[in-house]
Write a protein that holds these residues in place. Structure first.
Motif, PDB file in Angstrom:
ATOM      1  N   ILE A 209       0.834  -1.196   0.000  1.00 36.32           N
ATOM      2  CA  ILE A 209       0.000   0.000   0.000  1.00 36.32           C
ATOM      3  C   ILE A 209       0.876   1.256   0.000  1.00 36.32           C
ATOM      4  O   ILE A 209       1.903   1.312   0.689  1.00 36.32           O
ATOM      5  CB  ILE A 209      -0.957   0.009   1.216  1.00 36.32           C
ATOM      6  CG1 ILE A 209      -1.908   1.200   1.157  1.00 36.32           C
ATOM      7  CG2 ILE A 209      -0.171   0.004   2.523  1.00 36.32           C
ATOM      8  CD1 ILE A 209      -3.022   1.148   2.196  1.00 36.32           C
ATOM      9  N   SER A 210       0.487   2.237  -0.804  1.00 31.02           N
ATOM     10  CA  SER A 210       1.099   3.570  -0.753  1.00 31.02           C
ATOM     11  C   SER A 210       0.096   4.506  -0.095  1.00 31.02           C
ATOM     12  O   SER A 210      -1.080   4.509  -0.462  1.00 31.02           O
ATOM     13  CB  SER A 210       1.415   4.088  -2.153  1.00 31.02           C
ATOM     14  OG  SER A 210       2.382   3.292  -2.791  1.00 31.02           O
ATOM     15  N   ILE A 211       0.567   5.291   0.856  1.00 29.62           N
ATOM     16  CA  ILE A 211      -0.299   6.268   1.520  1.00 29.62           C
ATOM     17  C   ILE A 211       0.354   7.643   1.399  1.00 29.62           C
ATOM     18  O   ILE A 211       1.444   7.870   1.908  1.00 29.62           O
ATOM     19  CB  ILE A 211      -0.522   5.920   3.003  1.00 29.62           C
ATOM     20  CG1 ILE A 211      -1.179   4.548   3.127  1.00 29.62           C
ATOM     21  CG2 ILE A 211      -1.399   6.994   3.663  1.00 29.62           C
ATOM     22  CD1 ILE A 211      -1.344   4.069   4.560  1.00 29.62           C
ATOM     23  N   LEU A 212      -0.320   8.519   0.679  1.00 27.58           N
ATOM     24  CA  LEU A 212       0.175   9.879   0.494  1.00 27.58           C
ATOM     25  C   LEU A 212      -0.723  10.817   1.292  1.00 27.58           C
ATOM     26  O   LEU A 212      -1.949  10.729   1.209  1.00 27.58           O
ATOM     27  CB  LEU A 212       0.176  10.274  -0.982  1.00 27.58           C
ATOM     28  CG  LEU A 212       1.140   9.474  -1.862  1.00 27.58           C
ATOM     29  CD1 LEU A 212       0.464   8.254  -2.460  1.00 27.58           C
ATOM     30  CD2 LEU A 212       1.683  10.353  -2.974  1.00 27.58           C
ATOM     31  N   ASN A 213      -0.112  11.717   2.037  1.00 28.82           N
ATOM     32  CA  ASN A 213      -0.853  12.569   2.956  1.00 28.82           C
ATOM     33  C   ASN A 213      -0.861  14.026   2.527  1.00 28.82           C
ATOM     34  O   ASN A 213       0.060  14.503   1.855  1.00 28.82           O
ATOM     35  CB  ASN A 213      -0.257  12.463   4.358  1.00 28.82           C
ATOM     36  CG  ASN A 213      -0.450  11.087   4.947  1.00 28.82           C
ATOM     37  OD1 ASN A 213      -1.576  10.595   5.053  1.00 28.82           O
ATOM     38  ND2 ASN A 213       0.634  10.443   5.325  1.00 28.82           N
ATOM     39  N   CYS A 214      -1.895  14.721   2.980  1.00 30.55           N
ATOM     40  CA  CYS A 214      -2.070  16.126   2.624  1.00 30.55           C
ATOM     41  C   CYS A 214      -2.815  16.815   3.763  1.00 30.55           C
ATOM     42  O   CYS A 214      -3.812  16.280   4.274  1.00 30.55           O
ATOM     43  CB  CYS A 214      -2.858  16.216   1.317  1.00 30.55           C
ATOM     44  SG  CYS A 214      -3.184  17.878   0.734  1.00 30.55           S
ATOM     45  N   ASP A 215      -2.339  17.970   4.179  1.00 34.48           N
ATOM     46  CA  ASP A 215      -2.997  18.763   5.218  1.00 34.48           C
ATOM     47  C   ASP A 215      -3.362  20.124   4.665  1.00 34.48           C
ATOM     48  O   ASP A 215      -2.634  20.674   3.836  1.00 34.48           O
ATOM     49  CB  ASP A 215      -2.072  18.938   6.426  1.00 34.48           C
ATOM     50  CG  ASP A 215      -1.742  17.618   7.086  1.00 34.48           C
ATOM     51  OD1 ASP A 215      -0.575  17.190   7.005  1.00 34.48           O
ATOM     52  OD2 ASP A 215      -2.667  17.020   7.666  1.00 34.48           O
ATOM     53  N   TYR A 216      -4.466  20.667   5.124  1.00 36.35           N
ATOM     54  CA  TYR A 216      -4.869  21.998   4.679  1.00 36.35           C
ATOM     55  C   TYR A 216      -5.249  22.841   5.889  1.00 36.35           C
ATOM     56  O   TYR A 216      -5.542  22.324   6.960  1.00 36.35           O
ATOM     57  CB  TYR A 216      -6.011  21.909   3.663  1.00 36.35           C
ATOM     58  CG  TYR A 216      -7.293  21.288   4.179  1.00 36.35           C
ATOM     59  CD1 TYR A 216      -7.470  19.907   4.169  1.00 36.35           C
ATOM     60  CD2 TYR A 216      -8.335  22.085   4.649  1.00 36.35           C
ATOM     61  CE1 TYR A 216      -8.635  19.336   4.630  1.00 36.35           C
ATOM     62  CE2 TYR A 216      -9.504  21.525   5.106  1.00 36.35           C
ATOM     63  CZ  TYR A 216      -9.660  20.153   5.096  1.00 36.35           C
ATOM     64  OH  TYR A 216     -10.823  19.596   5.550  1.00 36.35           O
ATOM     65  N   THR A 217      -5.209  24.145   5.699  1.00 38.47           N
ATOM     66  CA  THR A 217      -5.479  25.035   6.821  1.00 38.47           C
ATOM     67  C   THR A 217      -6.771  25.826   6.654  1.00 38.47           C
ATOM     68  O   THR A 217      -7.354  26.270   7.636  1.00 38.47           O
ATOM     69  CB  THR A 217      -4.318  26.037   7.005  1.00 38.47           C
ATOM     70  OG1 THR A 217      -4.138  26.768   5.776  1.00 38.47           O
ATOM     71  CG2 THR A 217      -3.029  25.320   7.345  1.00 38.47           C
ATOM     72  N   ASN A 218      -7.221  25.972   5.421  1.00 40.56           N
ATOM     73  CA  ASN A 218      -8.390  26.815   5.158  1.00 40.56           C
ATOM     74  C   ASN A 218      -9.674  26.007   5.327  1.00 40.56           C
ATOM     75  O   ASN A 218      -9.966  25.099   4.541  1.00 40.56           O
ATOM     76  CB  ASN A 218      -8.294  27.381   3.733  1.00 40.56           C
ATOM     77  CG  ASN A 218      -9.333  28.438   3.453  1.00 40.56           C
ATOM     78  OD1 ASN A 218     -10.359  28.526   4.137  1.00 40.56           O
ATOM     79  ND2 ASN A 218      -9.080  29.251   2.441  1.00 40.56           N
ATOM     80  N   SER A 219     -10.470  26.336   6.330  1.00 38.06           N
ATOM     81  CA  SER A 219     -11.692  25.576   6.599  1.00 38.06           C
ATOM     82  C   SER A 219     -12.770  25.819   5.541  1.00 38.06           C
ATOM     83  O   SER A 219     -13.801  25.155   5.534  1.00 38.06           O
ATOM     84  CB  SER A 219     -12.237  25.926   7.984  1.00 38.06           C
ATOM     85  OG  SER A 219     -12.451  27.320   8.081  1.00 38.06           O
ATOM     86  N   MET A 220     -12.537  26.784   4.658  1.00 32.78           N
ATOM     87  CA  MET A 220     -13.495  27.050   3.591  1.00 32.78           C
ATOM     88  C   MET A 220     -13.331  26.102   2.399  1.00 32.78           C
ATOM     89  O   MET A 220     -14.167  26.068   1.503  1.00 32.78           O
ATOM     90  CB  MET A 220     -13.348  28.489   3.095  1.00 32.78           C
ATOM     91  CG  MET A 220     -13.670  29.537   4.144  1.00 32.78           C
ATOM     92  SD  MET A 220     -15.339  29.362   4.768  1.00 32.78           S
ATOM     93  CE  MET A 220     -16.298  29.805   3.326  1.00 32.78           C
ATOM     94  N   PHE A 221     -12.240  25.368   2.364  1.00 34.52           N
ATOM     95  CA  PHE A 221     -12.062  24.386   1.280  1.00 34.52           C
ATOM     96  C   PHE A 221     -13.148  23.323   1.402  1.00 34.52           C
ATOM     97  O   PHE A 221     -13.368  22.765   2.477  1.00 34.52           O
ATOM     98  CB  PHE A 221     -10.703  23.709   1.355  1.00 34.52           C
ATOM     99  CG  PHE A 221      -9.549  24.595   0.974  1.00 34.52           C
ATOM    100  CD1 PHE A 221      -8.337  24.498   1.633  1.00 34.52           C
ATOM    101  CD2 PHE A 221      -9.654  25.519  -0.067  1.00 34.52           C
ATOM    102  CE1 PHE A 221      -7.255  25.299   1.289  1.00 34.52           C
ATOM    103  CE2 PHE A 221      -8.584  26.325  -0.416  1.00 34.52           C
ATOM    104  CZ  PHE A 221      -7.387  26.214   0.267  1.00 34.52           C
TER     105      PHE A 221
END
Lengths: 113, 114
Positions: A18-30
């Motif tokens: 399995i490959s697991i790529l992660n992403c975090d965001y800060t804008n709650s409007m997304f």
């Protein structure tokens, strides 16, 4: 300051795992999130997306998970194949701000045979 | 299949030169975009256009201008190239903005300014 972050610049995985790529965001409007895949010398191509009203979307070997409370999404590739080796970008869309995509910095995935 | 064509794959220019990057799409898309891709920074939007003769600034428009005289063609102009504009430039198009209209990208132009 980057509103979409991919904290792992690279990831190496054995074929079949399995490959697991992660992403975090800060804008709650997304409210909509996409993954694009880019091979060398080619432009990015759309891979999979997820709306903020869902927490999971699956398309074949690719599944995207969204954790809104943590402002985190991940792309799972199972089983990984050598042809999946590419740079993966996550992108976020704010429906109330002109619908322009904001991209993360990308993660280079290498799948070893 | 949507085709977005960027006229040059590689360009080498000198500091101070005026540079034109050309992009053509063949699917009658309303929207066209110019991004630059830099390691660790991902894709950053320079300019976009919703219609002919219409342009909007993206996140990093400084040092760039654009032209859209025809629907299918969107040009990026570097008025006076500088070394910090060395980058991969990607053109994209979409039928409309929003979630149901993914971007279609060209293969990119790698610009080196010396």
């Amino acid at each position: 300051d980057q509103q979409v972050k991919q904290n792992s610049p690279s990831l190496s995985v054995q074929e079949g795992r399995i490959s697991i790529l992660n992403c975090d965001y800060t804008n709650s409007m997304f409210d909509y999130f996409l993954w694009y895949k880019k091979y060398p010398a080619e432009g990015p191509t759309f891979l999979i997306s997820i709306s903020s009203i869902k927490d999971k979307n699956e398309d074949g070997r690719f599944t995207v998970f969204l954790n809104k409370s943590a402002k985190h999404l991940s792309l799972h590739i199972v089983p990984s194949q050598p042809g999946d080796s590419a740079v993966y970008f996550c992108a976020s869309l704010n429906n109330n701000a002109g619908n322009m995509l904001t991209f993360g910095g990308g993660t280079r995935l290498m799948v070893k045979p | 299949d949507v085709k977005v064509t960027q006229s040059s794959r590689y360009l080498v220019k000198r500091t101070g030169e005026k540079v034109f990057l050309e992009c053509v799409q063949d699917m009658d898309h309303e929207n066209m975009f110019w991004y630059r891709q830099d390691p660790g920074l991902g894709l950053r939007l320079i300019y976009f256009s919703y219609d002919v003769k219409m342009k909007e600034k993206g996140d990093i428009p400084e040092g760039y201008s654009v032209s859209r005289e025809k629907k299918e063609r969107f040009s990026l102009i570097l008025e006076s190239a500088s070394t910090n504009q060395t980058s991969m430039y990607l053109c994209a198009s979409s039928q409309r903005t929003g979630r149901n209209s993914p971007l279609h990208f060209g293969n990119g132009t790698r610009l080196t300014v010396t």
